[in-house]
Design a protein around this motif. Structure first.
Motif, PDB file in Angstrom:
ATOM      1  N   ALA A 291       0.827  -1.206   0.000  1.00 42.07           N
ATOM      2  CA  ALA A 291       0.000   0.000   0.000  1.00 42.07           C
ATOM      3  C   ALA A 291       0.858   1.252   0.000  1.00 42.07           C
ATOM      4  N   SER A 292       2.067   1.150   0.561  1.00 47.49           N
ATOM      5  CA  SER A 292       2.959   2.301   0.630  1.00 47.49           C
ATOM      6  C   SER A 292       3.637   2.615  -0.699  1.00 47.49           C
ATOM      7  N   ALA A 293       3.555   1.695  -1.655  1.00 44.04           N
ATOM      8  CA  ALA A 293       4.155   1.916  -2.985  1.00 44.04           C
ATOM      9  C   ALA A 293       3.285   1.234  -4.029  1.00 44.04           C
ATOM     10  N   PRO A 294       2.088   1.769  -4.289  1.00 45.53           N
ATOM     11  CA  PRO A 294       1.156   1.112  -5.214  1.00 45.53           C
ATOM     12  C   PRO A 294       1.659   1.133  -6.651  1.00 45.53           C
ATOM     13  N   LEU A 295       0.963   0.379  -7.501  1.00 44.03           N
ATOM     14  CA  LEU A 295       1.303   0.341  -8.919  1.00 44.03           C
ATOM     15  C   LEU A 295       1.028   1.695  -9.551  1.00 44.03           C
ATOM     16  N   SER A 296       1.912   2.099 -10.440  1.00 44.03           N
ATOM     17  CA  SER A 296       1.696   3.311 -11.223  1.00 44.03           C
ATOM     18  C   SER A 296       0.931   2.962 -12.498  1.00 44.03           C
ATOM     19  N   ALA A 297       0.458   3.987 -13.185  1.00 48.38           N
ATOM     20  CA  ALA A 297      -0.193   3.760 -14.477  1.00 48.38           C
ATOM     21  C   ALA A 297       0.773   3.094 -15.448  1.00 48.38           C
ATOM     22  N   ALA A 298       2.050   3.456 -15.379  1.00 50.79           N
ATOM     23  CA  ALA A 298       3.048   2.847 -16.271  1.00 50.79           C
ATOM     24  C   ALA A 298       3.233   1.373 -15.953  1.00 50.79           C
ATOM     25  N   ASP A 299       3.245   1.009 -14.653  1.00 45.42           N
ATOM     26  CA  ASP A 299       3.347  -0.405 -14.258  1.00 45.42           C
ATOM     27  C   ASP A 299       2.197  -1.206 -14.863  1.00 45.42           C
ATOM     28  N   VAL A 300       0.995  -0.685 -14.681  1.00 44.35           N
ATOM     29  CA  VAL A 300      -0.202  -1.409 -15.121  1.00 44.35           C
ATOM     30  C   VAL A 300      -0.263  -1.490 -16.637  1.00 44.35           C
ATOM     31  N   ASP A 301       0.042  -0.408 -17.327  1.00 43.60           N
ATOM     32  CA  ASP A 301       0.037  -0.419 -18.797  1.00 43.60           C
ATOM     33  C   ASP A 301       1.011  -1.454 -19.338  1.00 43.60           C
ATOM     34  N   ALA A 302       2.211  -1.504 -18.753  1.00 45.83           N
ATOM     35  CA  ALA A 302       3.220  -2.463 -19.212  1.00 45.83           C
ATOM     36  C   ALA A 302       2.751  -3.896 -18.981  1.00 45.83           C
ATOM     37  N   PHE A 303       2.111  -4.134 -17.847  1.00 40.63           N
ATOM     38  CA  PHE A 303       1.650  -5.478 -17.500  1.00 40.63           C
ATOM     39  C   PHE A 303       0.536  -5.941 -18.434  1.00 40.63           C
ATOM     40  N   ILE A 304      -0.486  -5.116 -18.606  1.00 38.89           N
ATOM     41  CA  ILE A 304      -1.616  -5.496 -19.464  1.00 38.89           C
ATOM     42  C   ILE A 304      -1.171  -5.622 -20.917  1.00 38.89           C
ATOM     43  N   SER A 305      -0.288  -4.745 -21.355  1.00 39.96           N
ATOM     44  CA  SER A 305       0.236  -4.835 -22.722  1.00 39.96           C
ATOM     45  C   SER A 305       0.985  -6.151 -22.928  1.00 39.96           C
ATOM     46  N   TYR A 306       1.750  -6.563 -21.923  1.00 36.60           N
ATOM     47  CA  TYR A 306       2.474  -7.827 -22.021  1.00 36.60           C
ATOM     48  C   TYR A 306       1.505  -9.005 -22.134  1.00 36.60           C
ATOM     49  N   LEU A 307       0.477  -9.027 -21.312  1.00 39.17           N
ATOM     50  CA  LEU A 307      -0.501 -10.119 -21.380  1.00 39.17           C
ATOM     51  C   LEU A 307      -1.179 -10.169 -22.742  1.00 39.17           C
ATOM     52  N   ASN A 308      -1.553  -9.002 -23.249  1.00 37.51           N
ATOM     53  CA  ASN A 308      -2.240  -8.951 -24.539  1.00 37.51           C
ATOM     54  C   ASN A 308      -1.336  -9.382 -25.688  1.00 37.51           C
ATOM     55  N   THR A 309      -0.053  -9.067 -25.574  1.00 37.87           N
ATOM     56  CA  THR A 309       0.894  -9.370 -26.657  1.00 37.87           C
ATOM     57  C   THR A 309       1.402 -10.801 -26.588  1.00 37.87           C
ATOM     58  N   GLU A 310       1.836 -11.222 -25.394  1.00 36.65           N
ATOM     59  CA  GLU A 310       2.511 -12.510 -25.245  1.00 36.65           C
ATOM     60  C   GLU A 310       1.562 -13.659 -24.899  1.00 36.65           C
ATOM     61  N   GLY A 311       0.425 -13.340 -24.297  1.00 37.81           N
ATOM     62  CA  GLY A 311      -0.506 -14.396 -23.891  1.00 37.81           C
ATOM     63  C   GLY A 311      -0.942 -15.297 -25.031  1.00 37.81           C
ATOM     64  N   PRO A 312      -1.423 -14.727 -26.147  1.00 35.65           N
ATOM     65  CA  PRO A 312      -1.895 -15.584 -27.242  1.00 35.65           C
ATOM     66  C   PRO A 312      -0.822 -16.488 -27.830  1.00 35.65           C
ATOM     67  N   ALA A 313       0.450 -16.076 -27.713  1.00 38.91           N
ATOM     68  CA  ALA A 313       1.538 -16.854 -28.309  1.00 38.91           C
ATOM     69  C   ALA A 313       2.204 -17.805 -27.322  1.00 38.91           C
ATOM     70  N   SER A 314       1.718 -17.844 -26.076  1.00 37.21           N
ATOM     71  CA  SER A 314       2.436 -18.600 -25.049  1.00 37.21           C
ATOM     72  C   SER A 314       2.231 -20.111 -25.161  1.00 37.21           C
TER      73      SER A 314
END
Length: 441
Positions: free
Chosen positions: A296-319
């Motif tokens: 809670a003292s260091a929550p996710l930033s918008a950049a953290d979340v964008d990078a994570f969701i982008s990775y799932l969308n890009t790499e998930g289908p090819a995994s």
């Protein structure tokens, strides 16, 4: 056989004691022979630590320790560690409408679940499973059998609540039980596929900072879908009022399922198998999983979340895997987990706000496990952590045996690890209990 079929360890022997004297004798025998010892409760350890996490262990199977003894005067229950969560829930409820906070899978053993945490949807209101523990009956490395509590062997009781298998074999735990809720509302909210998963994850994090303790929930992401699911201790109307601040940040839901249920019906529904009975053989899987605890003292930033969701969308289908992510609402200012001081139990991570489970099975859930699965799950964690200036911690019940020693020392236990080492040196100086992530390894 291990639940996770990535592992095919060969024990030195498997023993089935039915009394504390027998359990003490087999530990004493193994210690004299220089054979390491491990306890097996439900057998669901993600890294097969119930088989030792390596060849050559004496496996002490606890299936004979399968009783619940409830004391109506104190509200306490002695629970054998051979029981699984479905059995514990059923027997506690039958004994007087009692309950404990715990996870959703009926087949998970109470032994390891309570030893390393025990998160479930009720944990924000009731705490972790180990937070309800008031005592344990423990076989030590020298074969002696002791009771531990705040009054008896308090240092050892502290250590048991976070790493019991490093210090002995817990034959039973004593829990302060709770009255089961009259009504639990089980819910799932699905959003349109066009809605932003990144926006929703940030909304969950924001909502969680001050979300009422009666709500427990997670965001589930998988191939082509994502949704919120969880429970509320109360009625549907109360849930719908409590969750407004979250849903107001998102597009209108495309569909939902909201059910008011009694306690046992709720546990059956959330467990997903249609029953709490664990007498039938359990299903097995072939998978790799990692965890991440966001403080809670260091929550996710918008950049953290964008990078994570982008990775799932890009790499998930090819995994080439069957994968999912669960982002669990764990802490926040109202969470019972967060109210416990970091050093009150060996279990750390009291500042956690969100806990992630990152999970990928082989394409047919059977061996062999592909290297691309490891790469994909490691990449999930890296995407989530890459832009951060402070590290993410780990949840020990989603055990990851590919962490370095330094990573799991810090990520599971933080500053508590030094005290754990001291207690280990006092009660098990030769490392009788020595699975790969045992204290002192």
């Amino acid at each position: 056989a291990a639940y996770n079929q990535r592992y095919t360890y060969q024990p030195a022997a498997v023993v089935y004691p039915s009394s504390s004297d027998q359990a003490g004798a087999v530990v004493q025998c193994a210690a004299a022979a220089g054979v390491p010892v491990t306890a097996r409760s439900g057998g669901h350890s993600y890294a097969a630590y119930g088989l030792g996490g390596a060849d050559g262990f004496l496996v002490v199977d606890l299936s004979s320790f399968a009783r619940v003894i409830y004391d109506a005067d104190t509200g306490e229950a002695v629970v054998g560690t051979g029981l699984r969560l479905g059995d514990v829930a059923t027997e506690l409820y039958a004994a007087g409408g009692r309950a404990l906070p715990h996870g959703t899978c009926p087949y998970v053993g109470i032994g390891g679940h309570a030893a390393f945490g025990g998160y479930g949807f009720t944990s924000r209101e009731w705490g972790l499973t180990l937070d309800r523990m008031v005592g344990a009956h423990l076989v030590l490395a020298n074969g002696s059998v002791v009771d531990v509590s705040a009054e008896q062997n308090p240092d050892l009781f502290w250590a048991v609540r976070g790493s019991a298998p490093s210090f002995g074999i817990a034959l039973s735990y004593t829990f302060a039980t709770l009255p089961a809720p009259a009504t639990t509302t089980f819910f799932s909210y699905y959003l349109p596929s066009s809605a932003s998963a990144a926006q929703a994850l940030l909304a969950l994090q924001s909502y969680g900072q001050d979300a009422p303790a009666k709500i427990g929930m997670e965001m589930v992401l998988g191939p082509g879908q994502w949704y919120f699911t969880g429970s509320y201790d109360g009625t549907q109307a109360e849930l719908e009022s409590a969750i407004v601040p979250l849903l107001d940040q998102l597009p209108e839901v495309s569909s939902s399922s909201v059910q008011e249920l009694g306690w046992i019906d709720y546990l059956t529904a959330v467990g997903g198998s249609g029953t709490l009975n664990t007498s039938a053989p359990d299903n097995r899987d072939t998978f790799y999983a990692k965890s991440a605890v966001v403080p809670a003292s260091a929550p996710l930033s918008a950049a953290d979340v964008d990078a994570f969701i982008s990775y799932l969308n890009t790499e998930g289908p090819a995994s080439g895997t069957q994968w999912f992510v669960e982002a669990e609402l764990y802490g926040g200012s109202q969470s019972a987990i967060s109210q416990v001081p970091e050093n009150s139990t060996a279990y750390g991570n009291r500042d956690g706000l969100l806990t992630f489970q990152l999970y990928a099975s082989s394409s047919n859930y059977a061996p062999p496990y592909p290297q691309v699965g490891f790469d994909f799950v490691d990449g999930m964690f890296s995407a989530l952590a890459a832009n951060r200036t402070s590290p993410l911690d780990f949840y020990p019940n989603y055990v990851d045996d590919r962490l370095t020693d330094a990573q799991w020392h810090r990520g599971y236990y933080g500053p508590n690890y030094a005290r754990l080492l001291r207690v280990k040196g006092e009660v098990d100086p030769t490392g009788v209990f020595a699975y790969p992530q045992a204290i002192g390894k």
